[in-house]
Design a protein around this motif. Structure first.
Motif, PDB file in Angstrom:
ATOM      1  N   VAL A 309     -19.836  62.676  53.235  1.00 26.33           N
ATOM      2  CA  VAL A 309     -21.255  62.329  53.063  1.00 26.33           C
ATOM      3  C   VAL A 309     -21.649  62.562  51.612  1.00 26.33           C
ATOM      4  CG1 VAL A 309     -23.590  63.088  53.629  1.00 26.33           C
ATOM      5  CG2 VAL A 309     -21.920  62.727  55.434  1.00 26.33           C
ATOM      6  N   ASP A 310     -21.019  63.551  50.959  1.00 24.43           N
ATOM      7  CA  ASP A 310     -21.351  63.837  49.568  1.00 24.43           C
ATOM      8  C   ASP A 310     -20.958  62.696  48.636  1.00 24.43           C
ATOM      9  OD1 ASP A 310     -22.510  66.161  50.180  1.00 24.43           O
ATOM     10  OD2 ASP A 310     -20.746  67.409  49.820  1.00 24.43           O
ATOM     11  N   LEU A 311     -20.128  61.806  49.149  1.00 24.46           N
ATOM     12  CA  LEU A 311     -19.764  60.652  48.338  1.00 24.46           C
ATOM     13  C   LEU A 311     -20.980  59.791  48.017  1.00 24.46           C
ATOM     14  CD1 LEU A 311     -16.414  59.021  49.414  1.00 24.46           C
ATOM     15  CD2 LEU A 311     -17.044  60.016  47.244  1.00 24.46           C
ATOM     16  N   TRP A 312     -22.061  60.037  48.755  1.00 21.56           N
ATOM     17  CA  TRP A 312     -23.311  59.324  48.496  1.00 21.56           C
ATOM     18  C   TRP A 312     -23.716  59.488  47.035  1.00 21.56           C
ATOM     19  CZ3 TRP A 312     -26.355  55.655  49.608  1.00 21.56           C
ATOM     20  CH2 TRP A 312     -27.673  55.666  49.204  1.00 21.56           C
ATOM     21  N   TRP A 313     -23.545  60.692  46.530  1.00 30.56           N
ATOM     22  CA  TRP A 313     -23.888  60.929  45.125  1.00 30.56           C
ATOM     23  C   TRP A 313     -22.994  60.099  44.220  1.00 30.56           C
ATOM     24  CZ3 TRP A 313     -28.101  63.190  43.575  1.00 30.56           C
ATOM     25  CH2 TRP A 313     -28.751  64.062  44.449  1.00 30.56           C
ATOM     26  N   VAL A 314     -21.718  60.069  44.584  1.00 31.77           N
ATOM     27  CA  VAL A 314     -20.763  59.324  43.768  1.00 31.77           C
ATOM     28  C   VAL A 314     -21.160  57.844  43.787  1.00 31.77           C
ATOM     29  CG1 VAL A 314     -18.333  58.732  43.496  1.00 31.77           C
ATOM     30  CG2 VAL A 314     -18.985  61.005  44.315  1.00 31.77           C
ATOM     31  N   ARG A 315     -21.527  57.410  44.970  1.00 34.01           N
ATOM     32  CA  ARG A 315     -21.933  56.019  45.166  1.00 34.01           C
ATOM     33  C   ARG A 315     -23.122  55.679  44.265  1.00 34.01           C
ATOM     34  NH1 ARG A 315     -20.685  52.822  49.509  1.00 34.01           N
ATOM     35  NH2 ARG A 315     -19.615  54.467  50.625  1.00 34.01           N
ATOM     36  N   GLN A 316     -24.099  56.568  44.237  1.00 32.62           N
ATOM     37  CA  GLN A 316     -25.295  56.351  43.432  1.00 32.62           C
ATOM     38  C   GLN A 316     -24.964  56.359  41.949  1.00 32.62           C
ATOM     39  OE1 GLN A 316     -29.076  57.349  44.174  1.00 32.62           O
ATOM     40  NE2 GLN A 316     -28.640  55.990  45.843  1.00 32.62           N
ATOM     41  N   GLY A 317     -24.179  57.347  41.550  1.00 34.25           N
ATOM     42  CA  GLY A 317     -23.832  57.454  40.131  1.00 34.25           C
ATOM     43  C   GLY A 317     -23.019  56.259  39.697  1.00 34.25           C
ATOM     44  N   ALA A 318     -22.073  55.859  40.564  1.00 31.93           N
ATOM     45  CA  ALA A 318     -21.201  54.744  40.219  1.00 31.93           C
ATOM     46  C   ALA A 318     -22.014  53.457  40.113  1.00 31.93           C
ATOM     47  CB  ALA A 318     -20.105  54.602  41.264  1.00 31.93           C
ATOM     48  N   ALA A 319     -23.092  53.359  40.888  1.00 29.24           N
ATOM     49  CA  ALA A 319     -23.876  52.117  40.922  1.00 29.24           C
ATOM     50  C   ALA A 319     -24.538  51.827  39.582  1.00 29.24           C
ATOM     51  CB  ALA A 319     -24.923  52.191  42.018  1.00 29.24           C
TER      52      ALA A 319
END
Ligand SMILES: Nc1ncnc2c1ncn2[C@@H]1O[C@H](COP(=O)(O)OP(=O)(O)OP(=O)(O)O)[C@@H](O)[C@H]1O
Length: 627
Positions: A309-319
């Motif tokens: 679920v913490d990958l959400w941050w990665v997802r946001q940053g990567a976006a």
């Protein structure tokens, strides 16, 4: 862009920005990940040895084996405790560097093009807003890299646990991993859709920000109160933000779709493996030591789903990263880079000539200038007049090369402006635009910005001279901290200037540029806020001081233009009349009509107000727009 592509970009950015630290992060994350299965394996060993040790005593070989296993667990724990914070600290440090680099790239992409057309493109504005996702704060990007490190640790721990669990049944870790992979596959699409929704509706967020900034912005404070806009702005800010959040929540609601499927996959596979384990324990195939290894190994593997679920941050940053790259692609193309390498030093020496110039703003139906021909001999002053919207400021922007003409050319001493290096050309210019910038900085900076910072000892004297010539010296010296006073009341000890005082500061800035060797002075209604006599005095003095410098002057007050060597009237996108004040009056055209209208109005005003001595200023009250 898909999450995988933007993740690849993010990883490439991390490795490209801080390769050494990225390797350290990877090594730390893998080591921290290996610790968990290692602790499990040693725990299993300790549990297996415990009964024999209890029977034989701690001093026996079995007891010593148990103690060494327990000591190893302690060491592994301690190493784990030390590794995790170091790994996170390295992640945070890489994150901060990346934010800094991406911020620089964002600024580079925005400020890079010498022209300004890209900033007026709504698509570019949206990319800037989306790319600024990186800018929320240093927090999120540092968290992104920190979470990436944790994810590598989690993956490594899961692989180690899978190897241990294979001791139970070879297929046991595989089915658990398949369930985890399926749940990611199912949620991935929804998560992606949600990030896309955030990006798609960034424009709503931008509008909300604009309304909020209007409410908070001191320059807008007067109108906001006078027009009673406070409630409206607060409501619109809330409205746009809610519209934005509604879209994001709609996308978030869709995320719940795969939850039952995911849950079912986890329950079925978890039940299968646990059931098998129970059967093997009952059959005495699996001892208590192995049980102590397998149960936590199963938990580690199934936890991979929730932990991600913490990958959400990665997802946001990567976006945010692709938007910065897209911004660079759009703004740093040869098209926006503006051509030209020739030196403009010393130009114009002979003349400035506009030949058949046609220009329209991007997306506009009609050109503003169309077939404009104009010659300005070097060293003379030219006043440009015309009704509102005639294209006067646009003409100045073309001369400053903020845009290039669509057709025709601007020739400086016979050389096309497009062949001159834009930076070199701009060093020849001293411009005061209508909407000049009121820097919330010291009075010194506000004037010194006219010319790149100078270490010369006489800079202070040169600034004083520029200020004196612009009639701003007295007002600066009377400020609470003189030249160091910040020209904004929001700062302690700061001062607020009147519109006319600001114009004097802006003029001083242009004069500072002129001291630096600028050969073309461009003044776009620089004195509209000065009173009539101050304006007349200033212009007279200004044209005297800048005699021999090519000066272009836009104003609606026709009294001022009389001092210029020549006057041109813009109409229908081209020069409709030109000549000296006397020639244009004698010609009886638009200029003569505008001039008489202003003179009549002023005479009327003078009569009714009983003004005494208004000689030489009898033409100042109206505007060209009145005609
Ligand atoms: N950045 C822009 N993008 C699109 N259109 C613009 C832009 N700036 C100006 N225009 C349009 O170009 C036309 C000419 O504007 P410009 O500011 O050059 O006129 P002006 O003669 O200086 O007017 P004023 O006397 O009111 O200052 C106007 O119709 C204006 O709406």
């Amino acid at each position: 862009m898909s999450f995988r592509s933007s993740l690849r970009l993010l990883l490439r950015t991390i490795v490209g920005t801080a390769p050494g630290r990225a390797c350290v992060l990877l090594a730390l994350a893998v080591c921290a990940g290996l610790l968990a299965p290692a602790v499990l394996a040693v725990t299993g060993l300790a549990v297996t040895r415990a009964p024999a040790a209890v029977d034989a005593g701690l001093t026996s070989p079995a007891g010593r084996d148990l103690l060494s296993a327990l000591a190893l667990i302690g060491v592994l724990f301690a190493v784990g405790q030390a590794l995790a914070p170091v790994r996170d600290a390295v992640g945070v440090s890489i994150g901060s560097t990346i934010v800094q680099r991406l911020r620089e790239r964002l600024l580079g992409a925005t400020l890079g093009p010498p022209g300004i057309a890209h900033l007026e493109d709504p698509a570019v504005a949206d990319e800037i807003q989306r790319g600024s996702g990186i800018e929320w704060d240093v927090g999120p990007m540092t968290r992104v890299v920190e979470e990436l490190g944790k994810t590598v640790t989690q993956l490594t721990a899961a692989i180690g646990s899978a190897v241990l669990l294979a001791g139970l049944e070879w297929w046991a870790p595989l089915v658990l991993l398949v369930a985890v992979a399926l749940s990611h596959l199912w949620t991935d699409d929804e998560e992606h859709r949600m990030v896309q929704a955030q990006e798609k509706y960034a424009v709503l967020d931008r509008r909300a920000d604009y309304h909020r900034d209007l409410a908070l912005d001191p320059p807008a404070a007067k109108e906001v109160r006078l027009f009673g806009l406070a409630g409206y702005l607060a409501g619109r800010t809330r409205g746009w933000r809610l519209d934005y959040l509604a879209e994001v929540w709609r996308a978030r609601a869709a995320r719940r779709g795969p939850v039952p499927r995911t849950l079912a996959a986890v329950v079925v596979t978890y039940g299968l493996v646990l059931g098998t384990l129970a059967a093997r324990v009952l059959a005495a195939d699996v001892g208590v030591g192995q049980l102590a290894v397998y149960v936590p190994a199963i938990a580690t593997l199934t936890g991979l789903g929730a932990g991600f679920v913490d990958l959400w941050w990665v997802r946001q940053g990567a976006a945010a990263v692709p938007h910065i790259l897209e911004l660079e692609r759009v703004t740093l193309t040869p098209r926006t880079r503006l051509s030209g390498t020739g030196s403009a030093a010393g130009k114009p020496e002979r003349e400035l000539r506009l030949s058949g110039v046609r220009f329209g703003y991007p997306g506009a139906a009609q050109p503003v200038l169309d077939g404009l021909d104009l010659t300005i001999p070097a060293g003379t002053s030219l006043a440009i007049v015309g009704v509102n919207g005639a294209g006067k400021t646009t003409l100045l922007k073309l001369l400053a090369r903020l845009y290039d003409p669509d057709e025709g050319a601007i020739l400086v001493d016979g050389v096309d402006l497009r062949d001159l290096d834009p930076a070199s050309w701009r060093r020849q210019l001293a411009v005061v635009f209508q909407d000049f910038v009121r820097y919330e900085l010291s009075a010194r900076d506000n004037i010194a910005f006219g010319r790149p910072p100078d270490d010369a000892d006489d800079e202070a004297e040169a600034l004083r001279t520029a200020a004196r010539r612009a009639g701003a010296l007295d007002l600066i010296e009377e400020l609470p901290s003189g030249w160091e006073t910040v020209l904004a009341r929001q700062y302690a000890g700061g001062a607020e200037l009147s519109g006319g005082q600001w114009q004097r500061i802006a003029l001083a800035r242009a004069l500072r540029a002129a001291q630096g060797g600028a050969r073309l002075l461009v003044l776009d209604e620089p004195t509209a806020n000065l009173d009539i006599r101050a304006e007349a005095d200033l212009f007279e003095r200004f044209l005297e001081l800048t005699a021999g410098t090519t000066t272009l002057l836009v104003t609606h007050r026709l009294s001022s233009v009389r001092h210029a060597d020549r006057i041109c009237v813009l109409g229908d996108g081209r020069v409709s009349e030109q000549g000296t004040h006397e020639e244009l009056l004698a010609a009886g055209g638009t200029y003569a009509r505008m001039f008489r209208l202003q003179a009549d109005r002023f005479a009327g005003a003078a009569e009714t107000s009983g003004a005494a001595d208004l000689s030489g200023a009898a033409d100042l009250s109206g505007t060209v727009a009145d005609v």
